[in-house]
Write an enzyme that holds these catalytic residues in place. Sequence first.
Site, PDB file in Angstrom:
ATOM      1  CB  CYS A 127     -17.594 -18.032  88.368  1.00 21.00           C
ATOM      2  SG  CYS A 127     -18.941 -16.884  88.024  1.00 21.00           S
ATOM      3  NE  ARG A 174     -12.354 -19.540  86.334  1.00 20.54           N
ATOM      4  CZ  ARG A 174     -12.167 -19.938  85.106  1.00 20.54           C
ATOM      5  NH1 ARG A 174     -10.821 -20.242  84.583  1.00 20.54           N
ATOM      6  NH2 ARG A 174     -12.938 -19.968  84.311  1.00 20.54           N
ATOM      7  CD1 TRP A 190     -15.765 -10.257  86.518  1.00 21.53           C
ATOM      8  CD2 TRP A 190     -17.526 -10.924  85.389  1.00 21.53           C
ATOM      9  NE1 TRP A 190     -15.801  -9.460  85.642  1.00 21.53           N
ATOM     10  CE2 TRP A 190     -16.987  -9.851  84.817  1.00 21.53           C
ATOM     11  CE3 TRP A 190     -18.452 -11.513  84.581  1.00 21.53           C
ATOM     12  CZ2 TRP A 190     -17.500  -9.093  83.658  1.00 21.53           C
ATOM     13  CZ3 TRP A 190     -18.917 -10.900  83.527  1.00 21.53           C
ATOM     14  CH2 TRP A 190     -18.327  -9.770  83.001  1.00 21.53           C
ATOM     15  CG  ASN A 231     -17.841 -20.364  85.173  1.00 21.03           C
ATOM     16  OD1 ASN A 231     -18.164 -19.321  84.899  1.00 21.03           O
ATOM     17  ND2 ASN A 231     -16.744 -20.985  84.528  1.00 21.03           N
ATOM     18  N   GLY A 232     -21.233 -19.653  84.279  1.00 17.93           N
ATOM     19  CA  GLY A 232     -21.933 -19.776  82.869  1.00 17.93           C
ATOM     20  C   GLY A 232     -23.022 -18.685  82.921  1.00 17.93           C
ATOM     21  CD  GLU A 245      -1.802  -5.792  74.783  1.00 14.14           C
ATOM     22  OE1 GLU A 245      -2.959  -5.883  74.325  1.00 14.14           O
ATOM     23  OE2 GLU A 245      -1.784  -6.209  76.222  1.00 14.14           O
ATOM     24  CE  LYS A 302      -2.143  -5.929  79.609  1.00 13.31           C
ATOM     25  NZ  LYS A 302      -2.701  -6.361  78.295  1.00 13.31           N
ATOM     26  CD  GLU A 340      -6.048  -5.111  80.721  1.00 10.72           C
ATOM     27  OE1 GLU A 340      -7.174  -6.000  81.022  1.00 10.72           O
ATOM     28  OE2 GLU A 340      -5.089  -5.470  80.074  1.00 10.72           O
ATOM     29  CG  HIS A 400      -7.811  13.080  59.530  1.00 11.72           C
ATOM     30  ND1 HIS A 400      -8.162  13.788  58.549  1.00 11.72           N
ATOM     31  CD2 HIS A 400      -6.571  12.339  59.345  1.00 11.72           C
ATOM     32  CE1 HIS A 400      -7.089  13.546  57.523  1.00 11.72           C
ATOM     33  NE2 HIS A 400      -6.215  12.813  58.048  1.00 11.72           N
ATOM     34  CE  LYS A 424      -4.611 -14.267  82.571  1.00 12.60           C
ATOM     35  NZ  LYS A 424      -3.872 -13.167  81.965  1.00 12.60           N
TER      36      LYS A 424
HETATM   37  C1  AGP Z   1      -5.879  -8.860  78.675  1.00 10.81           C
HETATM   38  O1  AGP Z   1      -4.857  -7.943  79.239  1.00 10.81           O
HETATM   39  C2  AGP Z   1      -7.065  -8.788  79.048  1.00 10.81           C
HETATM   40  N1  AGP Z   1      -7.103  -9.656  80.325  1.00 10.81           N
HETATM   41  C3  AGP Z   1      -8.229  -9.545  78.055  1.00 10.81           C
HETATM   42  O2  AGP Z   1      -8.223  -8.528  77.182  1.00 10.81           O
HETATM   43  C4  AGP Z   1      -7.788 -10.953  77.339  1.00 10.81           C
HETATM   44  O3  AGP Z   1      -6.829 -10.744  76.636  1.00 10.81           O
HETATM   45  C5  AGP Z   1      -9.065 -11.141  76.615  1.00 10.81           C
HETATM   46  O4  AGP Z   1     -10.010 -11.533  77.544  1.00 10.81           O
HETATM   47  C6  AGP Z   1      -8.878 -12.788  75.932  1.00 10.81           C
HETATM   48  O5  AGP Z   1      -8.344 -13.609  76.743  1.00 10.81           O
HETATM   49  P1  AGP Z   1      -7.938 -15.070  76.191  1.00 10.81           P
HETATM   50  O6  AGP Z   1      -6.397 -14.846  75.550  1.00 10.81           O
HETATM   51  O7  AGP Z   1      -7.833 -16.018  77.413  1.00 10.81           O
HETATM   52  O8  AGP Z   1      -8.635 -15.613  75.172  1.00 10.81           O
END
Ligand code: AGP
Length: 606
Positions: free
Chosen positions: A2, A27, A75, A99-100, A479, A483, A486, A502, A601
């Site tokens: 959050c 966030r 969040w 937050n937590g 990756e 991308k 997401e 397979h 994020k």
């Molecule tokens: C990547 O596009 C995502 N936002 C997510 O997978 C991110 O890489 C992951 O949460 C790790 O975050 P960090 O690098 O801040 O630890």
Amino acid sequence: MCGIIGYTGPLEAKRILLEGLSGLEYRGYDSAGIAFFDTDSQIRLVRQVGKVEALKEACGRIAADSHCGIGHTRWATHGGVTAENAHPHQAGRVTLIHNGIIENYHQLTEEYHLAEKLCSQTDSEVAAWVLDALYEGDPLDAVRQLTKKLEGTYGFCILFADRPGEIYAVRRISPLVASYTHSGALIASDLTALLPYTQKYFVVPEQSIVRLTPYKVQAYDQETFEKLQPEIMRVNWNMDAAMKNGFPHFMLKEIHEQPEAMKNTVLPRLSKGLPDFSDDRIPDALFAECSQIHVIACGTAMHAGMVAKSIMEPLLRIPVTVTIASEFRYQQPLIDSSTLAIVISQSGETIDTLAAMELAEDLGAKTLSIVNVKGSTIARESQYVLYTHAGPEIAVASTKAYTVQLAALYMIACRMALVRGIYSREEAAAFFGEFLDVIPAMEAMLQKQEEMKAVVSHLIQSPDAFFIGRGLDYAFSLEGALKLKEISYIHAEAYAAGELKHGTIALISENVPVIAIATQDRIFSKAMSNVREVKARGAFVILLTREGAPVDKSLADVHITIPPVRDIFTVFPIAVALQLIAYYASVGKNLDVDQPRNLAKSVTVE
Ligand code: AGP
């Protein structure tokens, strides 16, 4: 996950809180709220489901002036997305944001007979009621007692009804940074909310309680209430770096910032043609003495680790294991004092990664973190840290952080080969010299942006997409798939190209998009055989190769080429291509590119 902000001082608080929440929205953005002392010193509360814009509209209808308040973007972890579950939460004389995750909130609900009092389904409201029960007029003492009751993680900002103008804060694991500026006292879950007012800040120490008043920010030891003087740090970003600067989305801006981010990360560590970490205070012994490397990370950062494995093992001839942090913690990992644990995290606050790093250290490993946010928890708690200098990454989908993480890993691989006698100085310099060629190659891919844009019209018609590659190309494809899925919500999966037959090839039918990456000379013909297999089943093939590759044109519906960098470096231009494809797919579907649904994020909850 959050976003948290608090302000007290001579300026109008509501505006500062709302603008700060806009900067923190990445966030977490399913609901938001603020609480502030009104001119009559009463605490007012405004909460809205949806983004900060909705909250701004609701606040626009309130004439009240204020100089002290707290704000939160959520969040959801406990309880659905409703106004009642939005923060701040009010409980008697206490109003707080959190937050937590409080892990023992059920037990506390019982212990304090709160069931009838609760208006929400959140653990945070339980914490507020417990604090209210403990409060007898001394905020520091009440907060100290609360921390002894709670299990789990928290970053709290708290108002007490009879303490107008004051904000109290305390944290365990969840991040909080604070500063006293000419505009007043500020606290937030990350730096982007402080940037408009200051570039100096301190990290709220754990085991401390912070009191913000209009003219002072003071940290106290949680037990003795002795005054503390936390280290004042200086952020190396400015507000421009955290704004869009004319780009339609942060993600596109950050994709374009990659060449600069690479230069800022690599060139300061270039000494006599070799990577040099002496300014980072990382000793060569760390690289010379380890018998295995264990990479620990999540998401994109973990994918960077997969690329590192593909280049380090052939070069260094030692085991390189890559483990998802949330799995590592419960695997009884084979770690000992000869293990180098490389912990990768853009935010430096991912709780799974932090906890895994702590376990690795407990098992005797040396820990080296690769982190983008200066002063973040993982950076501070690892034994060594290699900062990347990508600047603030605001888009939830990580782009420039990924490529600079890779740059750090390639520099480490080169340095390790040198100190372990695998490379002579000349060979290491040659490797590093060729590595630097990736920066113009990335710039060249950015010039082909329209080519990537043209690809997506077919892609976005399909609910599924497959990424295939072999060896290093497979590592990149992980990756690429993340991308795409997401931010476009297309169900994209990456497969080792040789593995498709397979089972998974059963999913390939007419017009199913397959993004095939074939940049590795040694296995190019094998990779093209796999392309032939999917083409034979009607796939729509988007093929990525180096310029000049001997491609049978009939196999590719779209053929994208990258500059002819050495095949172990192709990840850098390929990454730009795959990021742009994902970006334009999301734009083509009119989705929220920078803040995709359900994501945040920085994942600071387990
Ligand atoms: C990547 O596009 C995502 N936002 C997510 O997978 C991110 O890489 C992951 O949460 C790790 O975050 P960090 O690098 O801040 O630890």
